[in-house]
Motif scaffolding. Structure first.
Motif, mmCIF file in Angstrom:
data_model
loop_
_atom_site.group_PDB
_atom_site.id
_atom_site.type_symbol
_atom_site.label_atom_id
_atom_site.label_comp_id
_atom_site.label_asym_id
_atom_site.label_seq_id
_atom_site.Cartn_x
_atom_site.Cartn_y
_atom_site.Cartn_z
ATOM 1 N N MET A 62 0.814 -1.202 0.000
ATOM 2 C CA MET A 62 0.000 0.000 0.000
ATOM 3 C C MET A 62 0.853 1.259 0.000
ATOM 4 N N SER A 63 2.149 1.170 0.315
ATOM 5 C CA SER A 63 2.944 2.389 0.425
ATOM 6 C C SER A 63 3.055 3.139 -0.899
ATOM 7 N N ILE A 64 3.168 2.417 -2.007
ATOM 8 C CA ILE A 64 3.195 3.102 -3.304
ATOM 9 C C ILE A 64 1.843 3.742 -3.564
ATOM 10 N N GLN A 65 0.782 3.050 -3.192
ATOM 11 C CA GLN A 65 -0.547 3.609 -3.373
ATOM 12 C C GLN A 65 -0.751 4.845 -2.507
ATOM 13 N N ILE A 66 -0.221 4.842 -1.289
ATOM 14 C CA ILE A 66 -0.294 6.031 -0.436
ATOM 15 C C ILE A 66 0.442 7.184 -1.113
ATOM 16 N N PHE A 67 1.605 6.888 -1.663
ATOM 17 C CA PHE A 67 2.376 7.942 -2.325
ATOM 18 C C PHE A 67 1.617 8.488 -3.526
ATOM 19 N N ILE A 68 1.022 7.606 -4.328
ATOM 20 C CA ILE A 68 0.251 8.026 -5.506
ATOM 21 C C ILE A 68 -0.934 8.882 -5.073
ATOM 22 N N LEU A 69 -1.706 8.391 -4.107
ATOM 23 C CA LEU A 69 -2.878 9.144 -3.644
ATOM 24 C C LEU A 69 -2.468 10.491 -3.051
ATOM 25 N N GLY A 70 -1.389 10.509 -2.296
ATOM 26 C CA GLY A 70 -0.913 11.761 -1.712
ATOM 27 C C GLY A 70 -0.531 12.771 -2.768
ATOM 28 N N THR A 71 0.143 12.316 -3.799
ATOM 29 C CA THR A 71 0.542 13.213 -4.890
ATOM 30 C C THR A 71 -0.687 13.723 -5.632
ATOM 31 N N LEU A 72 -1.616 12.815 -5.931
ATOM 32 C CA LEU A 72 -2.820 13.216 -6.663
ATOM 33 C C LEU A 72 -3.738 14.098 -5.821
ATOM 34 N N SER A 73 -3.591 14.062 -4.510
ATOM 35 C CA SER A 73 -4.393 14.951 -3.665
ATOM 36 C C SER A 73 -3.906 16.395 -3.784
ATOM 37 N N GLU A 74 -2.699 16.569 -4.282
ATOM 38 C CA GLU A 74 -2.141 17.905 -4.454
ATOM 39 C C GLU A 74 -2.300 18.429 -5.876
ATOM 40 N N GLU A 75 -2.211 17.513 -6.847
ATOM 41 C CA GLU A 75 -2.357 17.926 -8.251
ATOM 42 C C GLU A 75 -2.621 16.715 -9.137
ATOM 43 N N GLN A 76 -3.233 16.970 -10.278
ATOM 44 C CA GLN A 76 -3.470 15.907 -11.253
ATOM 45 C C GLN A 76 -2.159 15.646 -11.982
ATOM 46 N N CYS A 77 -1.881 14.378 -12.249
ATOM 47 C CA CYS A 77 -0.651 14.089 -12.971
ATOM 48 C C CYS A 77 -0.693 12.722 -13.642
ATOM 49 N N ALA A 129 6.258 6.371 2.870
ATOM 50 C CA ALA A 129 5.214 6.988 2.041
ATOM 51 C C ALA A 129 4.222 7.756 2.908
ATOM 52 N N ALA A 130 3.943 7.250 4.100
ATOM 53 C CA ALA A 130 3.033 7.950 5.004
ATOM 54 C C ALA A 130 3.663 9.247 5.511
ATOM 55 N N LEU A 131 4.955 9.224 5.766
ATOM 56 C CA LEU A 131 5.625 10.395 6.333
ATOM 57 C C LEU A 131 5.570 11.611 5.421
ATOM 58 N N VAL A 132 5.659 11.398 4.110
ATOM 59 C CA VAL A 132 5.622 12.544 3.195
ATOM 60 C C VAL A 132 4.200 13.073 3.007
ATOM 61 N N ASN A 133 3.239 12.430 3.663
ATOM 62 C CA ASN A 133 1.843 12.858 3.560
ATOM 63 C C ASN A 133 1.223 13.194 4.917
ATOM 64 N N LEU A 134 2.040 13.480 5.911
ATOM 65 C CA LEU A 134 1.522 13.767 7.249
ATOM 66 C C LEU A 134 0.641 15.015 7.291
ATOM 67 N N ALA A 174 -3.129 3.376 8.832
ATOM 68 C CA ALA A 174 -2.846 1.927 8.813
ATOM 69 C C ALA A 174 -1.343 1.656 8.773
ATOM 70 N N ALA A 175 -0.587 2.492 8.069
ATOM 71 C CA ALA A 175 0.861 2.304 8.004
ATOM 72 C C ALA A 175 1.468 2.362 9.405
ATOM 73 N N PHE A 176 0.966 3.267 10.231
ATOM 74 C CA PHE A 176 1.466 3.374 11.608
ATOM 75 C C PHE A 176 0.930 2.234 12.468
ATOM 76 N N GLN A 177 -0.320 1.840 12.255
ATOM 77 C CA GLN A 177 -0.909 0.761 13.047
ATOM 78 C C GLN A 177 -0.249 -0.585 12.756
ATOM 79 N N LYS A 178 0.209 -0.770 11.510
ATOM 80 C CA LYS A 178 0.813 -2.043 11.099
ATOM 81 C C LYS A 178 2.331 -1.937 11.031
ATOM 82 N N PHE A 179 2.909 -1.038 11.791
ATOM 83 C CA PHE A 179 4.349 -0.774 11.765
ATOM 84 C C PHE A 179 5.158 -2.065 11.813
ATOM 85 N N THR A 180 6.084 -2.189 10.860
ATOM 86 C CA THR A 180 7.029 -3.306 10.880
ATOM 87 C C THR A 180 8.454 -2.788 11.018
#
Length: 181
Positions: free
Chosen positions: A1-16, A100-105, A87-93
Motif C-alpha cells: 500500500m505504500s506506493i498507493q499512499i504515495f500516488i494518492l498523496g501526490t494526486l491529492s495535491e495535483e493531477q498528474c 510513504a506515510a511520512l511525506v503525507n503527514l 494503517a501504516a502506523f498501526q501495522k508498523f514493521t
C-alpha cells in the motif's frame, strides 16, 4: 500500500501522469531501498482506478507517442489516503514501512499520528526488554551456537533501539507540528 499512499498523496495535491509519480518517487525515496519500476506504478494506478480511488482526467494524444493519461483523486481516494496513512502506523514493521506515510503527514490528524507513534514505542519497548542481550536463556546451547545466537540478539536489540530513538525524534517532530496548527 505504500506506493498507493504515495500516488494518492501526490494526486491529492495535483493531477498528474504515472510517469510524473515515478519521478517524484525517485526524488523522495531515492535514498532508500525502494525498488519502483514503471510497471509497478502503472499496475498500482490500475488498482486504484478499479477501486474508484482515482479517476482519469484527460487523455493527451501526440504523434508517434503513446497516449498520456492524467489522473486525479476522488473523494473516496482522499478517505482511503487518510486510512492508509493511519494503517501504516498501526501495522508498523520497520521505519522504512512509514516512508510513504511520512511525506503525507499534512493530510492527517497529527494528534492521532502522535498517539499511534506512542503505541509503536510501547510495543518496541516490550520487544527490546524481551530480547535484551544479557538474558540468560542462551546458556543451554553449545558454545558455537551460543555465540551466534548472542550476535543475532545483539543485532536485533540494537536495531530496535535505533528504531526507538528515531521514532522518539519523529514523535517530537509530529507533536511540535501539531501544536503549530
Amino acid at each position: 500500500m505504500s506506493i498507493q499512499i504515495f500516488i494518492l498523496g501526490t494526486l491529492s495535491e495535483e493531477q498528474c501522469h504515472p510517469y510524473d509519480i515515478k519521478k517524484r518517487i525517485l526524488k523522495h525515496l531515492d535514498q532508500t531501498d525502494a525498488k519502483v519500476t514503471e510497471g509497478t506504478i502503472y499496475y498500482n494506478f490500475e488498482v486504484l482506478l478499479k477501486k474508484g480511488l482515482i479517476e482519469k482526467i484527460e487523455i493527451i494524444q501526440t504523434d508517434n507517442r503513446p497516449d498520456k493519461t492524467t489522473y486525479g483523486i476522488t473523494e473516496k481516494g482522499r478517505d482511503a489516503l487518510q486510512e492508509g496513512i493511519y494503517a501504516a502506523f498501526q501495522k508498523f514493521t520497520n521505519v522504512q514501512s512509514l516512508y510513504a506515510a511520512l511525506v503525507n503527514l499534512d493530510k492527517v490528524d497529527l494528534h492521532k499520528i502522535a498517539y499511534l507513534i506512542e503505541d509503536i514505542l510501547r510495543k518496541l519497548e516490550k520487544r527490546i526488554a524481551y530480547i535484551k542481550p544479557d538474558r540468560p536463556e542462551i546458556e543451554e546451547f553449545e558454545v558455537d551456537l551460543k555465540d551466534t545466537l548472542l550476535l543475532m540478539k545483539d543485532h536485533a536489540y540494537h536495531s530496535i533501539q535505533s528504531d526507538i530513538t528515531w521514532l522518539q525524534k519523529l514523535l517530537h517532530h509530529v507533536q511540535s507540528r501539531a501544536l503549530k496548527k
